[in-house]
Design a protein around this motif. Structure first.
Motif, PDB file in Angstrom:
ATOM      1  N   ALA A  48      53.292 147.699  -7.219  1.00 44.24           N
ATOM      2  CA  ALA A  48      53.211 146.620  -8.216  1.00 44.24           C
ATOM      3  C   ALA A  48      53.092 147.245  -9.603  1.00 44.24           C
ATOM      4  CB  ALA A  48      52.004 145.728  -7.933  1.00 44.24           C
ATOM      5  N   PRO A  49      53.913 146.782 -10.544  1.00 44.90           N
ATOM      6  CA  PRO A  49      53.864 147.381 -11.878  1.00 44.90           C
ATOM      7  C   PRO A  49      52.532 147.119 -12.563  1.00 44.90           C
ATOM      8  CG  PRO A  49      55.253 145.432 -11.898  1.00 44.90           C
ATOM      9  CD  PRO A  49      54.846 145.664 -10.465  1.00 44.90           C
ATOM     10  N   PHE A  50      52.047 148.122 -13.250  1.00 49.98           N
ATOM     11  CA  PHE A  50      50.818 148.005 -14.027  1.00 49.98           C
ATOM     12  C   PHE A  50      51.217 147.705 -15.459  1.00 49.98           C
ATOM     13  CE2 PHE A  50      47.676 150.238 -16.755  1.00 49.98           C
ATOM     14  CZ  PHE A  50      46.625 149.379 -16.537  1.00 49.98           C
ATOM     15  N   ARG A  51      50.763 146.597 -15.954  1.00 50.50           N
ATOM     16  CA  ARG A  51      51.081 146.196 -17.332  1.00 50.50           C
ATOM     17  C   ARG A  51      49.854 146.429 -18.198  1.00 50.50           C
ATOM     18  NH1 ARG A  51      53.342 142.523 -13.945  1.00 50.50           N
ATOM     19  NH2 ARG A  51      55.606 142.360 -14.065  1.00 50.50           N
ATOM     20  N   ASP A  52      49.942 147.471 -18.978  1.00 49.53           N
ATOM     21  CA  ASP A  52      48.822 147.806 -19.852  1.00 49.53           C
ATOM     22  C   ASP A  52      49.040 147.152 -21.208  1.00 49.53           C
ATOM     23  OD1 ASP A  52      46.417 148.972 -20.381  1.00 49.53           O
ATOM     24  OD2 ASP A  52      47.170 151.013 -20.494  1.00 49.53           O
ATOM     25  N   ARG A  53      47.947 146.818 -21.839  1.00 49.15           N
ATOM     26  CA  ARG A  53      48.031 146.235 -23.179  1.00 49.15           C
ATOM     27  C   ARG A  53      48.346 147.342 -24.184  1.00 49.15           C
ATOM     28  NH1 ARG A  53      42.702 142.355 -23.427  1.00 49.15           N
ATOM     29  NH2 ARG A  53      43.214 141.088 -21.638  1.00 49.15           N
ATOM     30  N   PRO A  54      48.895 146.974 -25.335  1.00 44.35           N
ATOM     31  CA  PRO A  54      49.132 147.987 -26.372  1.00 44.35           C
ATOM     32  C   PRO A  54      47.824 148.654 -26.778  1.00 44.35           C
ATOM     33  CG  PRO A  54      50.158 145.894 -26.953  1.00 44.35           C
ATOM     34  CD  PRO A  54      49.322 145.644 -25.732  1.00 44.35           C
ATOM     35  N   ASP A  55      47.913 149.879 -27.260  1.00 45.24           N
ATOM     36  CA  ASP A  55      46.718 150.641 -27.624  1.00 45.24           C
ATOM     37  C   ASP A  55      45.806 149.903 -28.604  1.00 45.24           C
ATOM     38  OD1 ASP A  55      47.355 152.734 -25.971  1.00 45.24           O
ATOM     39  OD2 ASP A  55      47.955 154.099 -27.572  1.00 45.24           O
ATOM     40  N   ASP A  56      46.376 149.168 -29.517  1.00 42.60           N
ATOM     41  CA  ASP A  56      45.561 148.540 -30.566  1.00 42.60           C
ATOM     42  C   ASP A  56      45.295 147.053 -30.325  1.00 42.60           C
ATOM     43  OD1 ASP A  56      48.098 147.534 -31.021  1.00 42.60           O
ATOM     44  OD2 ASP A  56      47.959 147.721 -33.194  1.00 42.60           O
ATOM     45  N   TRP A  57      45.422 146.594 -29.087  1.00 48.85           N
ATOM     46  CA  TRP A  57      45.324 145.157 -28.822  1.00 48.85           C
ATOM     47  C   TRP A  57      44.003 144.562 -29.285  1.00 48.85           C
ATOM     48  CZ3 TRP A  57      41.819 142.391 -26.057  1.00 48.85           C
ATOM     49  CH2 TRP A  57      40.986 143.093 -25.183  1.00 48.85           C
ATOM     50  N   PHE A  58      42.893 145.262 -29.045  1.00 54.07           N
ATOM     51  CA  PHE A  58      41.589 144.674 -29.390  1.00 54.07           C
ATOM     52  C   PHE A  58      41.356 144.681 -30.895  1.00 54.07           C
ATOM     53  CE2 PHE A  58      41.142 149.046 -28.377  1.00 54.07           C
ATOM     54  CZ  PHE A  58      40.272 149.556 -29.313  1.00 54.07           C
ATOM     55  N   HIS A  59      41.891 145.666 -31.606  1.00 56.30           N
ATOM     56  CA  HIS A  59      41.808 145.659 -33.061  1.00 56.30           C
ATOM     57  C   HIS A  59      42.596 144.464 -33.599  1.00 56.30           C
ATOM     58  CE1 HIS A  59      43.412 147.013 -37.091  1.00 56.30           C
ATOM     59  NE2 HIS A  59      42.123 146.852 -37.300  1.00 56.30           N
ATOM     60  N   ALA A  60      43.805 144.282 -33.091  1.00 52.61           N
ATOM     61  CA  ALA A  60      44.626 143.152 -33.523  1.00 52.61           C
ATOM     62  C   ALA A  60      43.960 141.829 -33.156  1.00 52.61           C
ATOM     63  CB  ALA A  60      46.021 143.243 -32.892  1.00 52.61           C
ATOM     64  N   ASP A  61      43.312 141.779 -31.991  1.00 54.60           N
ATOM     65  CA  ASP A  61      42.641 140.563 -31.542  1.00 54.60           C
ATOM     66  C   ASP A  61      41.490 140.192 -32.481  1.00 54.60           C
ATOM     67  OD1 ASP A  61      42.081 138.524 -29.356  1.00 54.60           O
ATOM     68  OD2 ASP A  61      40.198 139.643 -29.308  1.00 54.60           O
ATOM     69  N   ILE A  62      40.664 141.166 -32.810  1.00 53.60           N
ATOM     70  CA  ILE A  62      39.505 140.917 -33.679  1.00 53.60           C
ATOM     71  C   ILE A  62      39.969 140.574 -35.091  1.00 53.60           C
ATOM     72  CG2 ILE A  62      37.465 141.985 -34.752  1.00 53.60           C
ATOM     73  CD1 ILE A  62      37.219 143.613 -32.058  1.00 53.60           C
ATOM     74  N   ALA A  63      40.894 141.367 -35.636  1.00 47.95           N
ATOM     75  CA  ALA A  63      41.388 141.114 -36.991  1.00 47.95           C
ATOM     76  C   ALA A  63      42.112 139.773 -37.056  1.00 47.95           C
ATOM     77  CB  ALA A  63      42.310 142.241 -37.434  1.00 47.95           C
TER      78      ALA A  63
END
Length: 138
Positions: A48-63
């Protein structure tokens, strides 16, 4: 937590002017041959493919939430050697591994353990830690 909930709850937990600090870790492999072998080990047991979030996802989420001021990331990077057992313990904490049924989890751990053993019992991770800081506006 759900995206529409997590930032609001974090803001509500802070006093006016209080600081938010969120740490996240990303792992890669220093040795490309180890990366290929370990990825193959995962896929040999669970394709099953592992779909990882982009490296900066949480920074983008908070900002992007608009709830915090002065949002900024601070990054750190270091090589971390792990024994087979230590690497298996780390893999056991990852969300995709926790979502697998117990029998499949054990098979994944055995496969990645064999891959690390094939490299002499040590894998060297490229650990990238990011701290995202933000402030609750006064």
């Amino acid at each position: 937590m759900e995206p529409e909930t997590r930032n609001r709850r974090a803001k509500d937990a802070l006093t006016l002017g209080g600081s938010l600090a969120v740490f996240a870790h990303r792992y890669a492999y220093v040795d490309p041959a180890q990366a290929v072998a370990i990825e193959a080990a995962f896929e040999s047991v669970d394709p099953a493919p592992f779909r990882d979030r982009p490296d900066d996802w949480f920074h983008a989420d908070i900002a992007g939430s608009g709830l915090f001021a002065d949002v900024r990331p601070v990054s750190f990077r270091r090589a971390v050697p792990l024994t087979t057992a230590a690497y298996q313990a780390l893999v056991s904490t990852f969300s995709p591994q926790l979502r697998r049924p117990p029998e499949l989890r054990e098979r994944v751990l055995a496969a990645v353990g064999a891959a690390v053993d094939g490299f002499g019992g040590t894998v060297v991770l490229d650990l990238r830690t990011t701290l995202v800081l933000g402030r609750r506006p006064a």
